[in-house]
Design an enzyme around this catalytic site. Sequence first.
Site, mmCIF file in Angstrom:
data_model
loop_
_atom_site.group_PDB
_atom_site.id
_atom_site.type_symbol
_atom_site.label_atom_id
_atom_site.label_comp_id
_atom_site.label_asym_id
_atom_site.label_seq_id
_atom_site.Cartn_x
_atom_site.Cartn_y
_atom_site.Cartn_z
ATOM 1 N N CYS A 176 40.870 63.136 78.595
ATOM 2 C CA CYS A 176 39.420 63.007 78.441
ATOM 3 C C CYS A 176 39.073 61.683 77.768
ATOM 4 C CB CYS A 176 38.879 64.149 77.594
ATOM 5 S SG CYS A 176 39.215 65.794 78.235
ATOM 6 N N ARG B 133 41.940 57.144 83.050
ATOM 7 C CA ARG B 133 42.596 58.163 82.232
ATOM 8 C C ARG B 133 42.674 59.510 82.953
ATOM 9 N NH1 ARG B 133 42.603 57.012 76.517
ATOM 10 N NH2 ARG B 133 42.396 59.225 76.068
ATOM 11 N N TRP C 114 38.669 66.120 81.389
ATOM 12 C CA TRP C 114 39.841 66.564 82.148
ATOM 13 C C TRP C 114 40.059 68.015 81.751
ATOM 14 C CZ3 TRP C 114 44.977 68.204 81.359
ATOM 15 C CH2 TRP C 114 45.858 68.037 82.440
ATOM 16 N N ASN D 289 37.618 65.496 72.636
ATOM 17 C CA ASN D 289 38.924 65.418 73.286
ATOM 18 C C ASN D 289 39.897 66.270 72.488
ATOM 19 O OD1 ASN D 289 37.840 63.541 74.998
ATOM 20 N ND2 ASN D 289 38.964 61.794 74.179
ATOM 21 N N GLY D 290 40.799 66.947 73.169
ATOM 22 C CA GLY D 290 41.780 67.758 72.473
ATOM 23 C C GLY D 290 41.636 69.221 72.832
ATOM 24 N N GLU E 109 62.615 57.734 88.471
ATOM 25 C CA GLU E 109 61.323 57.058 88.375
ATOM 26 C C GLU E 109 60.739 56.772 89.749
ATOM 27 O OE1 GLU E 109 57.928 55.155 86.837
ATOM 28 O OE2 GLU E 109 59.297 56.724 86.148
ATOM 29 N N LYS F 23 57.131 58.264 91.051
ATOM 30 C CA LYS F 23 56.035 57.447 91.588
ATOM 31 C C LYS F 23 55.566 57.992 92.937
ATOM 32 C CE LYS F 23 55.007 55.806 88.702
ATOM 33 N NZ LYS F 23 55.864 56.104 87.588
ATOM 34 N N GLU G 268 53.603 61.250 92.302
ATOM 35 C CA GLU G 268 52.347 61.065 91.585
ATOM 36 C C GLU G 268 51.210 60.608 92.482
ATOM 37 O OE1 GLU G 268 53.246 59.805 87.013
ATOM 38 O OE2 GLU G 268 53.728 58.329 88.543
ATOM 39 N N HIS H 101 76.869 68.949 95.537
ATOM 40 C CA HIS H 101 76.762 70.177 94.743
ATOM 41 C C HIS H 101 75.431 70.879 94.986
ATOM 42 C CE1 HIS H 101 80.447 69.102 92.662
ATOM 43 N NE2 HIS H 101 79.963 67.868 92.536
ATOM 44 N N LYS I 164 46.150 59.467 82.454
ATOM 45 C CA LYS I 164 46.962 58.347 81.999
ATOM 46 C C LYS I 164 47.608 58.633 80.651
ATOM 47 C CE LYS I 164 48.607 54.148 82.145
ATOM 48 N NZ LYS I 164 49.749 53.872 83.034
#
Length: 621
Positions: free
Chosen positions: A2, A27, A73, A99-100, A494, A498, A501, A517, A616
């Site tokens: 947020c 964000r 958010w 926020n939180g 990584e 990407k 995402e 395996h 973000k």
Amino acid sequence: MCGIVAYIGNKEAQPLLLDGLRRLEYRGYDSSGMAILNGKLHVSKKVGRITNLEEILSTSPLAGTIGISHTRWATHGEPNDTNAHPHLDASKKLALVHNGVVENYQALKRKLQAAGHVFESQTDTEILAHLVGQTYDTLPPATLNRLETALKIALKQVQGTYGVVVVHADEPDLLVGARRGSPLVLGIGQDEEKGAPKEYFLASDVSAIVAHTQKVVYLKDFDLISLTSNSFSIKSITDKPSEFEISQIDYRSEDADLGTFPHYMIKEIFEQPASIENATRGRTNVEEASAVLGGLNMSPQELREVERIVITACGTALHAGIIGEHIIETLANIPVEIDFASEFRYRNCPMDRRTLVIVVSQSGETADTLGALREARRKGFRVLGICNNVGSTIARETDGGVYMHAGPEIGVAATKSFTSQVTIFALLGLLLGRMRFLSFSHGAEFIEGIDALPDQITEVLKQADKIKAIADKYKDAKSMLYFGRNMQYGVALEGALKMKEISYIHAEGYPAAELKHGVIAMIDHQTPSIFIVPHDSLRSKNVSTMQEVKARRGPIIAIATEGDEEVASIADETIFIPAAHECLLPIISIIPLQLFSYYTAVLLNRDVDKPRNLAKSVTVE
């Protein structure tokens, strides 16, 4: 996650708040809104993109010079107009953005409902607004600093995290804010030497206000701030003194603009030659063939006494830490363990007093990483930080650390921060190695490799069109597998992250030897396998694994060292990278994978910079 932007001054607040909200879009959010105080509270909020809010404000503008705004958010309650911030109290005179997470919101809600409060939304934030409002109404009207006192009393009843800003119609020249676990920064917008009228901003991120001020105060946990149009004061919710310092933002608003690029992600991919150079500038000593990292706040003797390192982080930073683990063990022969920050404080990790803990976070505000930091310090261990934000909580609470100097990273999918983090680990490995057994000649060779990185990355970036064509060929795949060994395993993780995402294609990273395996069951002609197989100590092992995939008709995309025709003859597509020191290869080999995921997402018409459900900066646990 947020975002908060608030303003008090002599200018119209609405355009300033909207500009700040736009700068916080990266964000991640699902709704936005604002409240402006002008005689009484005027509130406008809307689900969806900020453009939806702008459409409402274009026909029904909000006039006034004091206001608060927010991008949400969702945590409690689905994204809709009602759940969007700001929220009002029962009197409709108080507006609050937050926020939180209020962890004890259910208990507070029952208490307020028993007192006759009725709630319109599903959010924990509306409960907080009612709690502050009720506290305000029960205080005598003559109470000194009444709104500030009400917020302080209310927050002492809250369990959880918050960055919060409040306005009240009965106090038309006052903004009050507080933070605990969720960042809040004061922007000082006036230029007193030139006699300009004073103005102040409160925001959850300096990027929201960098166009209007370069002077900021990063608030600490439990700080309580009151702003009028002429002054500000910072106290502590705990009734203890709160010291602060005014800092200069180390980048300009133009640095956070798109320039000629269509998306922030591709801009930041192409900024990596510069960000790597910034991460290493002044940090190598050719005469001693070593690194210079003064911010560690550790003497050479203290560094030599380190017998074990624990790296803890989340997401992309964790992948950088996995590579850092291999770099430090290779160069310095120190045992290193990598741990999810979200798990670190919930398990009993035995560590002796010669263990050094390193926390890694681009924002310096990642909730899980902060929790790991505090757990390590609670147990008496020295903690170093690697982060990109000079004024962040991690930067303040660690014993020392290294700033990445990567500049603002706006795209939700981290790119240049990853390579900067790995570069910092390379410098740290060099420093610790030269204090132990690494020879002068090997140290000097390593520095030459570091110096060559910007030009080598530039050469890889020149293959963007080729990589785009490969992305076009495989964009319709439902799943992708990424394989690497040792240091390249972190790159595989990584690269897969990407792709997940921003394209929403399922992708997984594995150590290449794990193919046999169980993973081999996933191989078919529709599932591309991406092999990171540069010319390192395990190249021949990787080539054998590629042959196993090829034998089962699996398409192969290979990242290989220039001139490796054997790899090219096996792979369906090959992207060549320059030769480099094995510990530096991950910084180069990730670049094609960043481009591959970016172009795949663009070709699939995804929202590259604001992928669904992602934020973000993850400031809630």
